[in-house]
Design an enzyme around this catalytic site. Structure first.
Site, PDB file in Angstrom:
ATOM      1  N   SER A  59       0.527  -1.457  -0.158  1.00 19.93           N
ATOM      2  CA  SER A  59       0.346  -0.038   0.059  1.00 19.93           C
ATOM      3  C   SER A  59       0.754   1.150  -0.084  1.00 19.93           C
ATOM      4  O   SER A  59       1.957   1.258   0.280  1.00 19.93           O
ATOM      5  CB  SER A  59      -1.009  -0.081   1.522  1.00 19.93           C
ATOM      6  OG  SER A  59      -1.489   0.861   1.470  1.00 19.93           O
ATOM      7  N   TYR A  91      -3.522  -1.124  10.317  1.00 25.01           N
ATOM      8  CA  TYR A  91      -3.568  -1.354   8.561  1.00 25.01           C
ATOM      9  C   TYR A  91      -1.766  -0.702   7.824  1.00 25.01           C
ATOM     10  O   TYR A  91      -0.750  -1.138   7.718  1.00 25.01           O
ATOM     11  CB  TYR A  91      -4.322  -0.740   8.351  1.00 25.01           C
ATOM     12  CG  TYR A  91      -4.612  -0.971   6.686  1.00 25.01           C
ATOM     13  CD1 TYR A  91      -4.982  -2.152   5.955  1.00 25.01           C
ATOM     14  CD2 TYR A  91      -3.663   0.334   5.678  1.00 25.01           C
ATOM     15  CE1 TYR A  91      -4.786  -2.381   4.824  1.00 25.01           C
ATOM     16  CE2 TYR A  91      -3.532   0.160   4.530  1.00 25.01           C
ATOM     17  CZ  TYR A  91      -4.314  -0.679   4.081  1.00 25.01           C
ATOM     18  OH  TYR A  91      -3.916  -1.469   2.563  1.00 25.01           O
TER      19      TYR A  91
END
Length: 252
Positions: free
Chosen positions: A144, A157
């Site tokens: 990400s 996350y």
């Protein structure tokens, strides 16, 4: 240029989180390039199975709960048995729990780590052993842009994706000698289920879009080219790299 470098004919790929979104798009892209697909999803492959078969490729479905990492070895063995080998592993499954850092519960933190990191590590370890025996392999981790930033409101996350980026680099160092290339794809802001809650905030959407030079959020199809490149012979000298697909967000 020899476009056969991008062919995946005769290859078998294992893709997690395959039933929708980024995982579905990447699995279908690999099938279009010639690979047979083993798909792992909580409720199986969903519509992805028919999409792969429509490309003339074989699709094998594994229903598995990656929030239980103790099942990773069994998933790996079933995947290898499906087509006799796994040449390509795409670790895509992931979850996110949104909360202010001071309100983030350990239950949510542990849940994110179990899926995004622990299951990924154990599955890759098992498939990696098989790739070493094969003498080749391609491992692609969905990281990400949060693997490179601090983020806000999604501490677990962010921590998990930093860790996946680190594992990508560590495995690339260790397994390169076996002709295994390990790379990551770092999507930016994408239109997926994981961003559904965020996209309900129109003010936030406008602010984020203003930071993306291409002027739009990504769609799952935007990862089709990158995943085929990293899965194919075209990327045989690319190892330990994080391919950022974010419309220029990190460059703005």
């Amino acid at each position: 240029m020899d476009l056969s470098l991008f062919s995946l004919e005769g290859k078998a790929a294992l893709v997690t989180g395959v039933s929708r979104g980024l995982g579905q798009a990447m699995a279908v892209a690999l099938a279009k390039a010639g690979a047979d697909i083993v798909g792992v999803g909580l409720h199986g492959m969903g519509s992805t199975k028919a999409m792969i078969e429509a490309e003339g490729r074989r699709a094998y479905e594994i229903c598995a709960d990656l929030s239980r990492s103790d099942g990773a070895a069994a998933i790996a063995q079933e995947a290898i048995s499906a087509f006799g080998k796994v040449d390509i592993l795409v670790n895509n499954a992931g979850i996110i729990k949104l909360a202010a850092a001071e309100d983030h519960t350990m239950a949510d933190f542990d849940a994110v780590m179990e899926v995004n990191l622990r299951s990924l590590f154990l599955l890759t370890r098992e498939i990696g052993r098989q790739m070493i025996a094969l003498g080749h392999g391609k491992i692609i981790n969905t990281c990400s842009v949060q693997s490179l930033k601090g983020g806000s409101g999604d501490a677990a996350y962010v921590a998990s994706k930093h860790a996946v980026h680190g594992l990508t680099r560590a495995w690339a160092n260790e397994w390169g000698r076996y002709n295994i290339q390990v790379n990551g794809i770092a999507p930016g802001y994408m239109v997926t289920d994981n961003t559904a809650k965020l996209r309900q905030n129109q003010e936030a959407v406008a602010a984020i879009t203003a930071q993306i030079p291409l002027g739009r959020w990504g769609e799952p199809k935007d990862l089709m080219g990158p995943v085929v490149f990293l899965a194919s012979a075209a990327s045989d000298f690319v190892n330990g790299h994080l391919l950022v697909a974010d419309g220029g967000y990190m460059n703005a």
